[in-house]
Enzyme design. Structure first.
Site, mmCIF file in Angstrom:
data_model
loop_
_atom_site.group_PDB
_atom_site.id
_atom_site.type_symbol
_atom_site.label_atom_id
_atom_site.label_comp_id
_atom_site.label_asym_id
_atom_site.label_seq_id
_atom_site.Cartn_x
_atom_site.Cartn_y
_atom_site.Cartn_z
ATOM 1 C CG HIS C 60 45.692 38.457 41.933
ATOM 2 N ND1 HIS C 60 46.341 39.055 40.890
ATOM 3 C CD2 HIS C 60 44.724 37.686 41.364
ATOM 4 C CE1 HIS C 60 45.793 38.682 39.737
ATOM 5 N NE2 HIS C 60 44.811 37.849 40.013
ATOM 6 C CG HIS C 222 45.351 40.006 35.459
ATOM 7 N ND1 HIS C 222 44.325 40.855 35.803
ATOM 8 C CD2 HIS C 222 45.217 38.920 36.251
ATOM 9 C CE1 HIS C 222 43.605 40.301 36.758
ATOM 10 N NE2 HIS C 222 44.117 39.141 37.050
#
Ligand SMILES: Nc1ncnc2c1ncn2[C@@H]1O[C@H](COP(=O)(O)OP(=O)(O)O)[C@@H](O)[C@H]1O
Ligand SMILES: Nc1ncnc2c1ncn2[C@@H]1O[C@H](COP(=O)(O)OP(=O)(O)O)[C@@H](O)[C@H]1O
Ligand SMILES: [Mg+2]
Ligand SMILES: [Mg+2]
Ligand SMILES: [Mg+2]
Ligand SMILES: [Mg+2]
Lengths: 336, 209, 336, 209
Positions: C60, C222
């Site tokens: 991320h 996600h």
């Protein structure tokens, strides 16, 4: 209605440049203001100083117009998506940044930018404003060193604008500002690659085609041709190839030299990948004894959702290093 | 046969519509060699031209053509904003003092446009730019002065079309295609296509007028 | 060999976390160092001060490990791609940042993170290190206000870490650091949307599916479910919907309130789009009399090449505002 | 019939291989409900387990199982690193003092694993986690103490399988699927699938042993 297969979050695809510009002005939180049709100019300008005007087409955010700020550009003239700003916008920006000491135009080497800024300069000169121009041509893969005039301006514009912006906080004459900006250009080289095209909002069409199993080595930020296509390869292999191209150019890099090393994503390439490339690149720089004074890993010179990366090297002599170390602040790049 | 100022205005409005319709074709041509936005820029310019010309009561062809160029120059940006803005501004100024557009005026217009563009951008014939359509058109217009303007425009349009086709075999030296080398062979220059469409539309207007 | 249809520029897809971590350490230019297996810790730590440890899964970037730095996290424990760091990594980071005043763990509300950091805390307590934990749960679309414990930690982590990091430069006790971090969490809300999935390097598979004509409103970073799917819409409509969800939550926002407004790209959404959204959002904030003290427009909380955006609002009282105005520096966020 | 320490080691090596082979299936199950990495985490853990167990000359089942848990706990991260690390560490410790793994030990192992996991993560049966496979397996193992360990493992594996299937009808309360609500109906929990594959592989090993 245009296609929007890239699922861009926009309104009218033909108004993207105007709307992003309006958003950008808001992003400056009152530190910069809109001028005229589509220029952005800092509110606090050092009196009696030569001005730094940057600019170019929109759609590559945060450049160029996101690089206005303290120790960066004094203002920017903003074009439509992928189109240099028209001369009247250049003129309005020129008038707004000028403080009686003239204006340096600093932008990338594209026919459209040159012609429009040149016309803008002619209009400004008619109004008694002195203009000088320094053109960014850092892309080593667009022409051999003997044909620098053909080289595009790409990722290296970030360190170049940063250095020129730092100079603009200090120098008193336009000549001095132009000299330093030109030195920053002469000290900067970039190699870029692309793996996937971006698309133009108004047409929904990708700006180029690239097979799934190849990388465009040396491609420009719109997909302009570089040194060729290579098979899709690992990050380690790619980093080595990109550095090889940088080392093969005419910027002398010797043991002990200090550089800024800028790893840039062209849009959708994730920072994970940039970091994996940095990990591959640094040992190669170290092995040559090159000292990285500052690393930048970010997505600053982009082309919509295009995937790809560029490596830029700016060699710092003591003058440039001192300028580098000054703080700067902008939407696109900030340094303590 | 010649065109009065208002006819020149109506002709330019038809040119504007023709370019707007051709936007996808022009953008595709630029996608092959450049960044794919040529049609968009031209369309933006032509919409500005329409806004200028629609309410206009023109006193001279010069006024119409210079206004066309100024509208393009200030609305488009990009290479073609400067280039096509120069075409109409420099070309239009060459018609100073002329009450109508005849075939002699056309030759003057195209010659001044060509010189203005070459001065502005530094490109010459053979560099794979819109000059490769504009230069033969200007050349042909000089040969056919004395003919009715409709015929002169048709001849110039044919020359532009032939020049645009010939640009397929050229290697770009200016603009975004300049680093393509031989990879640009086979594709015509986008700006040359714009020039051709413009002259063809003018010829069709003049023929019907 | 895994698929690489996303054309990621990587080496071994199973080694991405280790390799990006090594690259990240280099990106800090000597300001932070690697500790143990996969922790990163600042070199200059204020002696005798409570420590701020952040962390989470990799993939991320630049969060979380890119938010270590001056006025930001003191260190970060880094997991594998999309996986919380294991307890031994949490422990090694804890030991390295601790300066005798204890360690605050600040991370997002995910089962894996909670369990691993909790085990790490137990191991640290066994070694005599006091640990407190503040969990980031800013995502308003993941559960109603009455079930805050189910809310995920998403984009708001950036202002939260910035504020906690500023506090860590000033306060002398762990309790005080935890109090301020908790206040930052309590003052922050985020709404995110997604338009396209990212993909896991090791499998090449997108992490979720989303039809071409819909937007996932309130989706997590996600692809976790939010408040539902809405038809693809304009930036103006989307900005209004996102703000409506923020205003509908339990953070009171009244005329005169000052906020940080963070417009974040989840990965491949281009800054052009962020700016067009900002342009749409600001008038809505203005109409409510809410004052934007600082705007952030950037891509900081990402999920590979996932497309989508989030809006985060952090309400600043006078204590938080003072902390906000302190400078900070990290790979992911820097402020003068 | 019971398993000596080295047989327990060999059994766990087979479990590791079975999970590694099942990686795509486990990741797909997590893609349906979570972030799609469950198989990858388990595979990472199992490779660490293999590195630990391959050279080991174990003195007890406890040693093998705790080492398995520690290897998973320190290599995987994520929810399943903590959860499955706890399964083998807490479960293994319950076998302290036992020279072999028999059906009574199995029951102790599974019960301690279950309690450890529930304590660690706060989930209970019905929350759509791996507990929904582990809890019925532990229950069944208690019922079949006295039988040969191969039969007990087979019975526990069947119970886990049934529990995994039943998890399809549950609404997640923990982990990344917890905000899915009814959208998670019809999909089994990924961790429950891992538990099932593990017990099935153990049962097959014991049967052949
Ligand atoms: N130096 C030049 N002289 C004449 N025409 C030029 C020159 N540079 C570019 N052009 C013309 O401009 C066209 C491209 O226009 P456009 O796509 O609008 O500009 P940009 O390259 O800025 O995207 C080319 O097809 C070419 O005909
Ligand atoms: N609190 C919990 N108790 C028991 N098992 C849990 C809990 N939270 C998650 N799990 C298990 O972990 C599995 C997900 O593991 P994994 O995908 O590796 O973790 P992550 O969610 O961190 O990506 C779920 O399928 C579930 O069985
Ligand atoms: Mg263009
Ligand atoms: Mg173009
Ligand atoms: Mg995960
Ligand atoms: Mg998972």
């Amino acid at each position: 209605m245009s296609k929007n297969s890239a699922k861009k979050i926009i309104n009218d695809p033909l108004k993207c440049a105007d709307e992003l510009f309006e958003g950008l002005v808001l992003a400056y939180d009152g530190k910069a203001k809109r001028v005229g049709k589509r220029s952005i100019v800092m509110n606090d300008l050092r009196p009696g100083a030569p001005a730094l005007l940057i600019g170019g087409g929109a759609g590559h955010e945060p450049i160029y117009h996101g690089l206005v700020g303290k120790g960066m550009g004094d203002g920017a003239a903003v074009g439509d998506i992928f189109a240099a700003p028209p001369p009247d916008i250049v003129l309005e920006a020129t008038q707004a940044v000028n403080r009686g000491k003239g204006v340096l135009y600093l932008y990338g080497n594209y026919a459209g930018d040159i012609m429009n800024f040149d016309i803008g300069a002619e209009l400004a000169e008619e109004e008694g404003i002195t203009v000088k121009t320094v053109i960014i041509n850092d892309d080593v893969c667009s022409a051999p060193p003997s044909e620098k005039g053909k080289r595009r301006g790409v990722g290296g514009l970030v360190p170049i604008v940063k250095l020129a912006g730092a100079a603009a906080t200090r120098v008193d004459t336009l000549d001095e500002l132009a000299r330093i900006a030109q030195k920053a250009v002469d000290s900067t080289r970039t190699v870029g690659v692309s793996t996937k095209p971006g698309s133009i909002p108004a047409t929904g069409e990708p700006t180029f085609e690239l097979a799934d199993d190849v990388i465009g080595l040396g491609m420009g930020i719109h997909g302009e041709k570089g040194v060729g296509l290579i098979p899709m390869c690992t990050a380690d292999e790619l980093a080595a190839k990109m550095l090889e191209l940088l080392f093969g150019d005419d910027l002398e890099l010797n043991a002990g030299d200090e550089i800024v090393f800028f790893v840039n994503s062209l849009g959708s390439t994730h920072m994970m990948e940039l970091l994996i490339l940095l990990r591959a690149a640094r040992p190669i720089l170290d092995a040559k004894g090159i000292k990285v004074h500052q690393t930048i890993v970010d997505s600053i010179v982009t082309c919509q959702e295009m995937a790809g990366v560029s490596f830029s090297i700016t060699k710092l002599d003591s003058e440039l290093k001192e300028l580098w170390d000054l703080p700067c602040e902008s939407v696109g790049y900030t340094k303590l | 046969m010649e065109l009065n100022p208002n006819q020149v205005r109506l002709m330019m409005l038809q040119v504007a519509d023709a370019i707007i319709v051709a936007e996808p074709k022009l953008s595709q041509a630029d996608r092959d060699l450049g960044d794919g936005d040529h049609g968009l820029g031209m369309k933006r310019g032509m919409e500005a031209v329409k806004a200028q010309l629609e309410p206009m009561e023109p006193a001279s062809p010069e006024q119409v053509l210079v206004a066309t160029g100024t509208a393009m120059m200030t609305s488009m940006g990009g290479a073609s904003g400067a280039i096509f803005g120069t075409v109409y501004r420099a070309g239009g100024k060459a018609l100073a003092g002329r009450a109508t557009l005849d075939s002699e005026g056309l030759a003057l217009f195209l010659q001044a446009a060509l010189e203005g563009v070459m001065k502005r951008g530094g490109a010459k014939p053979g560099d794979k730019t819109m000059i490769d359509a504009l230069a033969p058109a200007a050349e042909k217009a000089k040969e056919v002065t004395g003919q009715p303007v409709a015929d002169a425009l048709a001849a110039a349009a044919d020359a532009a079309e032939a020049g645009k086709e010939a640009s397929k075999d050229m290697i770009a030296q200016f603009g975004r295609a300049k680093t393509l080398g031989e990879a640009c062979l086979g594709f015509p220059d986008a700006g040359a296509l714009s020039v051709t469409i413009m002259l063809q539309t003018m010829a069709a207007f003049a023929k019907a007028a």
